[in-house]
Design a protein around this motif. Structure first.
Motif, PDB file in Angstrom:
ATOM      1  N   PHE A  42       0.871  -1.381   0.049  1.00  0.00           N
ATOM      2  CA  PHE A  42       0.435  -0.076  -0.110  1.00  0.00           C
ATOM      3  C   PHE A  42       0.361   1.054  -0.228  1.00  0.00           C
ATOM      4  O   PHE A  42       0.585   2.048   0.657  1.00  0.00           O
ATOM      5  CB  PHE A  42      -0.805  -0.597   1.509  1.00  0.00           C
ATOM      6  N   SER A  43       1.960   1.212  -0.728  1.00  0.00           N
ATOM      7  CA  SER A  43       2.837   2.364  -1.149  1.00  0.00           C
ATOM      8  C   SER A  43       2.847   2.421  -2.185  1.00  0.00           C
ATOM      9  O   SER A  43       2.959   1.464  -3.410  1.00  0.00           O
ATOM     10  CB  SER A  43       4.164   2.394  -0.422  1.00  0.00           C
ATOM     11  N   VAL A  44       3.035   3.338  -2.850  1.00  0.00           N
ATOM     12  CA  VAL A  44       2.645   3.698  -4.107  1.00  0.00           C
ATOM     13  C   VAL A  44       3.843   4.826  -4.729  1.00  0.00           C
ATOM     14  O   VAL A  44       3.911   6.078  -4.344  1.00  0.00           O
ATOM     15  CB  VAL A  44       2.554   4.461  -5.328  1.00  0.00           C
ATOM     16  N   THR A  64     -11.066  -3.742  -0.253  1.00  0.00           N
ATOM     17  CA  THR A  64     -10.871  -2.118   0.052  1.00  0.00           C
ATOM     18  C   THR A  64     -10.830  -1.618  -1.645  1.00  0.00           C
ATOM     19  O   THR A  64     -11.887  -0.621  -1.897  1.00  0.00           O
ATOM     20  CB  THR A  64     -10.875  -1.885   1.522  1.00  0.00           C
ATOM     21  N   LEU A  65      -9.491  -1.569  -1.672  1.00  0.00           N
ATOM     22  CA  LEU A  65      -9.226  -1.036  -2.771  1.00  0.00           C
ATOM     23  C   LEU A  65     -10.150  -1.603  -3.989  1.00  0.00           C
ATOM     24  O   LEU A  65     -10.011  -0.833  -5.109  1.00  0.00           O
ATOM     25  CB  LEU A  65      -7.689  -1.464  -2.960  1.00  0.00           C
ATOM     26  N   GLN A  66     -10.466  -2.671  -3.662  1.00  0.00           N
ATOM     27  CA  GLN A  66     -11.336  -2.905  -5.305  1.00  0.00           C
ATOM     28  C   GLN A  66     -12.479  -2.821  -5.923  1.00  0.00           C
ATOM     29  O   GLN A  66     -12.860  -2.028  -6.233  1.00  0.00           O
ATOM     30  CB  GLN A  66     -11.479  -4.692  -5.312  1.00  0.00           C
ATOM     31  N   GLN A 309      -2.754   2.557  -8.949  1.00  0.00           N
ATOM     32  CA  GLN A 309      -1.294   3.495  -8.644  1.00  0.00           C
ATOM     33  C   GLN A 309      -1.336   4.437  -9.274  1.00  0.00           C
ATOM     34  O   GLN A 309      -0.356   4.909  -9.174  1.00  0.00           O
ATOM     35  CB  GLN A 309      -0.205   2.513  -9.509  1.00  0.00           C
ATOM     36  N   ASN A 310      -2.140   4.720  -8.773  1.00  0.00           N
ATOM     37  CA  ASN A 310      -2.276   6.111  -9.639  1.00  0.00           C
ATOM     38  C   ASN A 310      -2.656   6.932  -8.359  1.00  0.00           C
ATOM     39  O   ASN A 310      -3.540   7.560  -7.486  1.00  0.00           O
ATOM     40  CB  ASN A 310      -4.014   6.842 -10.463  1.00  0.00           C
ATOM     41  N   LEU A 311      -1.689   8.419  -8.366  1.00  0.00           N
ATOM     42  CA  LEU A 311      -1.949   8.877  -6.984  1.00  0.00           C
ATOM     43  C   LEU A 311      -2.929   9.920  -6.371  1.00  0.00           C
ATOM     44  O   LEU A 311      -3.615   9.908  -5.973  1.00  0.00           O
ATOM     45  CB  LEU A 311      -0.813  10.452  -6.403  1.00  0.00           C
ATOM     46  N   PRO A 312      -3.421  10.584  -7.425  1.00  0.00           N
ATOM     47  CA  PRO A 312      -4.525  11.952  -7.383  1.00  0.00           C
ATOM     48  C   PRO A 312      -5.553  10.531  -7.334  1.00  0.00           C
ATOM     49  O   PRO A 312      -6.625  11.343  -6.250  1.00  0.00           O
ATOM     50  CB  PRO A 312      -4.478  12.474  -8.250  1.00  0.00           C
ATOM     51  N   ALA A 313      -6.107  10.142  -7.530  1.00  0.00           N
ATOM     52  CA  ALA A 313      -7.023   9.102  -7.544  1.00  0.00           C
ATOM     53  C   ALA A 313      -7.076   8.637  -6.209  1.00  0.00           C
ATOM     54  O   ALA A 313      -8.368   7.743  -5.176  1.00  0.00           O
ATOM     55  CB  ALA A 313      -7.499   7.936  -9.077  1.00  0.00           C
ATOM     56  N   LEU A 314      -5.608   7.804  -6.253  1.00  0.00           N
ATOM     57  CA  LEU A 314      -5.737   7.211  -5.155  1.00  0.00           C
ATOM     58  C   LEU A 314      -6.372   7.742  -3.403  1.00  0.00           C
ATOM     59  O   LEU A 314      -7.344   7.624  -2.848  1.00  0.00           O
ATOM     60  CB  LEU A 314      -4.293   6.371  -4.693  1.00  0.00           C
ATOM     61  N   HIS A 489      -5.540  17.436  -9.040  1.00  0.00           N
ATOM     62  CA  HIS A 489      -6.323  16.275  -9.211  1.00  0.00           C
ATOM     63  C   HIS A 489      -7.292  15.086  -8.381  1.00  0.00           C
ATOM     64  O   HIS A 489      -7.987  14.562  -8.549  1.00  0.00           O
ATOM     65  CB  HIS A 489      -4.924  15.696 -10.319  1.00  0.00           C
ATOM     66  N   LYS A 490      -6.202  15.570  -7.286  1.00  0.00           N
ATOM     67  CA  LYS A 490      -7.413  15.194  -6.054  1.00  0.00           C
ATOM     68  C   LYS A 490      -9.181  15.184  -6.068  1.00  0.00           C
ATOM     69  O   LYS A 490     -10.170  14.259  -6.133  1.00  0.00           O
ATOM     70  CB  LYS A 490      -6.645  14.875  -4.706  1.00  0.00           C
ATOM     71  N   VAL A 491      -8.782  16.623  -6.249  1.00  0.00           N
ATOM     72  CA  VAL A 491      -9.510  17.244  -6.210  1.00  0.00           C
ATOM     73  C   VAL A 491     -11.052  16.763  -7.258  1.00  0.00           C
ATOM     74  O   VAL A 491     -12.379  16.856  -7.203  1.00  0.00           O
ATOM     75  CB  VAL A 491      -9.863  19.465  -5.746  1.00  0.00           C
TER      76      VAL A 491
END
Ligand SMILES: O=P(O)(O)OC[C@H]1O[C@](O)(CO)[C@@H](O)[C@@H]1O
Length: 554
Positions: A42-44, A64-66, A309-314, A489-491
């Protein structure tokens, strides 16, 4: 009344399964770490960006991630990202694109927007060079020593935060200051330290109609004239960054001193445009370019990394999980870096102005939480202030820690203490300390049993509280650019998941209108009969009719 939307369960077929997963969730964070691979899984890292996200200290597992990624797929996040980057009219209520990513394009310009941006960058670079080299002089022929950015909201918070973070720690040819507040003390408290002969003002306002900026600019103009500047030399002391060129010209800014931006740049996404001029002025133009390049790397990551593995999406999915399934109503931003002290304030506007909405993109009212309260401060300062609530209070407040691997000063021992504190805070939030263990300790020290049992309750720390840690390799213009783009991008990703438009801000308009109404009525001394008694009595007590006359902008 807006037509009612039935809520997330009705909008998203995959949401009920996520809710059920939450109801079934029994794990404690500390027990999840029995899996020695957890932190790796759980690190990217976005290596090009110099950023790693460790999200292992969260209430989640593979399932959960799925499920979360399932929600993102159903919300067509990947398509939405392409629409954003392609310049589709994603800001549907204002019928325009949100093309802040075009502001940080690299290489040769391709699109019309990129050509316009390239021309503006050239104009900015030349201007910065002239001012920093001393070639640009004020009305009396002296070189500029101080530049004051007058702007508010997105025309202030981003440039101010970045300038503070990246200002080279060696003498610079000009000092850069920021004035935002309508409170005259903001400008006046600065002006007594400045000389009108050597001060240059940047009037930064996308709309060129914002009250605070207009009033501060008028006062600055009057101060410059009073300082001996002839009317026909004002152009040596005033430039503007704006999309409203006619209004800037009408204010008296020479057309060649106007740096353009465009309606497809949102105010809170504008630090990458000419609104970033103070950054370039304070730190050197090349720093601004490096900032853009770093942000663009995050754009590439957002557009290409798989959702898992997409930081903003995560980051968006984790916030979505806590807000929609765990009842979290706030999120704390904790940069463990003094130079990032203003990051929480910048994020507050970005996130809350974007996501604080009550209707969907189609105008249907929502019955779920949209934006959460964003707050925070630099670590370790917050530890001696509000962390008590994070550790023992009754609210769930997911935390984002931001840490920088490389020391940001020559005081490396203090840097090691800084990081030790950062990592100990996320660990304390996660592990906590049981009353039983504390009681045993107190008994071993000889405390009476009843007393030990009671004191242990006070000292116990529940733990099981989630956090992300975002690790920057070092604090450079490029990594900072990437970090800010990550949150932008998270927003956007959250807006997509929630089905709302993150690019408008209609909610701020009512306050502006009423402010005008109160100012005008108080100035004339004629208060409308319909006002509530509270407002009326405060206006009568504090705003005498001569308000209009007492202005010193003549
Ligand atoms: O750059 P402008 O047009 O002066 O606007 C300043 C700020 O005011 C707001 O419109 C909110 O009032 C923000 O969105 C914006 O960043």
């Amino acid at each position: 009344m807006a037509e009612h939307d039935c809520g997330l369960s009705a909008r998203m077929a995959s949401f009920p399964a996520l809710q059920q997963h939450r109801r079934d969730w029994q794990h404690e964070l500390r027990t999840l770490f029995r899996d020695s691979e957890r932190s790796n899984r759980f690190s990217v890292s976005a290596r090009d960006c110099g950023i790693t996200l460790d999200f292992s200290k969260n209430h989640l597992d593979d399932e959960t991630l799925q499920l979360l990624v399932g929600c993102a797929r159903e919300a067509r996040l990947t398509d939405a990202v392409q629409d954003l980057l392609r310049g589709e009219r994603v800001n549907n209520t204002e019928d325009r694109p949100a093309l802040h990513t075009a502001l940080r394009f690299q290489g040769k310009p391709q699109t019309a927007e990129e050509h316009a941006v390239a021309a503006c960058r050239e104009q900015m670079a030349a201007f910065v060079e002239r001012v920093r080299s001393g070639a640009w002089t004020g009305f009396s022929g002296k070189a500029i020593t101080d530049v004051v950015n007058i702007g508010i909201g997105g025309s202030d918070l981003g440039p101010r935060m970045v300038t503070e973070a990246l200002l080279p720690r060696e003498p610079q040819p000009v000092r850069v200051h920021f004035v935002a507040n309508i409170d005259g003390a903001d400008l006046a408290d600065l002006q007594w330290q400045l000389d009108p002969e050597t001060t240059l003002f940047i009037v930064a306002s996308k709309s060129f109609s914002t009250l605070e900026t207009r009033e501060n600019a008028l006062s600055a103009r009057a101060w410059t004239l009073a300082g001996g500047c002839p009317e026909n030399a004002l152009h040596k002391h005033f430039v503007a960054s704006t999309s409203n060129i006619p209004a800037a010209v009408e204010f008296g800014i020479a057309e060649q001193n106007i740096f353009p931006l465009w309606d497809w740049v949102g105010g809170r996404y504008s630090l990458w445009s000419a609104i970033g001029l103070p950054i370039a002025m304070a730190c050197g133009y090349e720093v601004f370019e490096q900032l853009l390049a770093g942000a663009q790397r995050m754009d590439v990551h957002f557009a290409s990394a798989p959702l898992e593995q997409n930081l903003p999406a995560l980051l968006a999915l984790i916030t979505f999980w806590y807000a929609q399934c765990w009842g979290a109503q706030s999120q704390v931003m904790l940069p463990y870096a003094q130079r990032l002290e203003k990051l929480p304030a910048w994020l507050q506007q970005l996130d809350m102005e974007s996501l604080g909405k009550h209707v969907t993109r189609n105008g249907k009212s929502v019955d779920y939480v949209t934006g959460v309260v964003i707050w925070g401060s630099a670590g370790t300062n917050g530890q001696h202030s509000f962390h008590q609530l994070l550790h023992q209070g009754k609210l769930l407040v997911p935390a984002d820690f931001v840490a920088v691997r490389k020391p940001m000063s020559t005081l490396t021992r203090q840097h090691n203490w800084l990081l030790a504190n950062c990592f100990s805070q996320s660990r304390a939030l996660m592990e906590g300390r049981s009353a039983g263990a504390i009681e045993a300790e107190l008994l071993a020290k000889g405390m009476a049993a009843a007393e030990a049992a009671e004191l242990a309750q006070h000292k116990a720390v529940p733990g099981n509280r989630p956090s992300n840690t975002i690790l920057l390799d070092e604090l450079t213009p490029a990594t900072l650019g990437a970090l800010l783009a990550l949150y932008e991008h998270k927003v956007f990703a959250l807006g997509t998941l929630l089905g709302i438009n993150p690019f408008d801000q209609w909610g701020v308009e009512l306050g502006k209108l009423l402010g005008e109404e109160i100012f005008t009525a108080a100035s004339s001394g004629e208060l409308p009969a319909g006002w509530d008694a509270s407002t009326r009595s405060m206006v009568e007590a504090c705003l005498p009719p001569e308000t209009e006359k007492s202005t010193d902008q003549a």
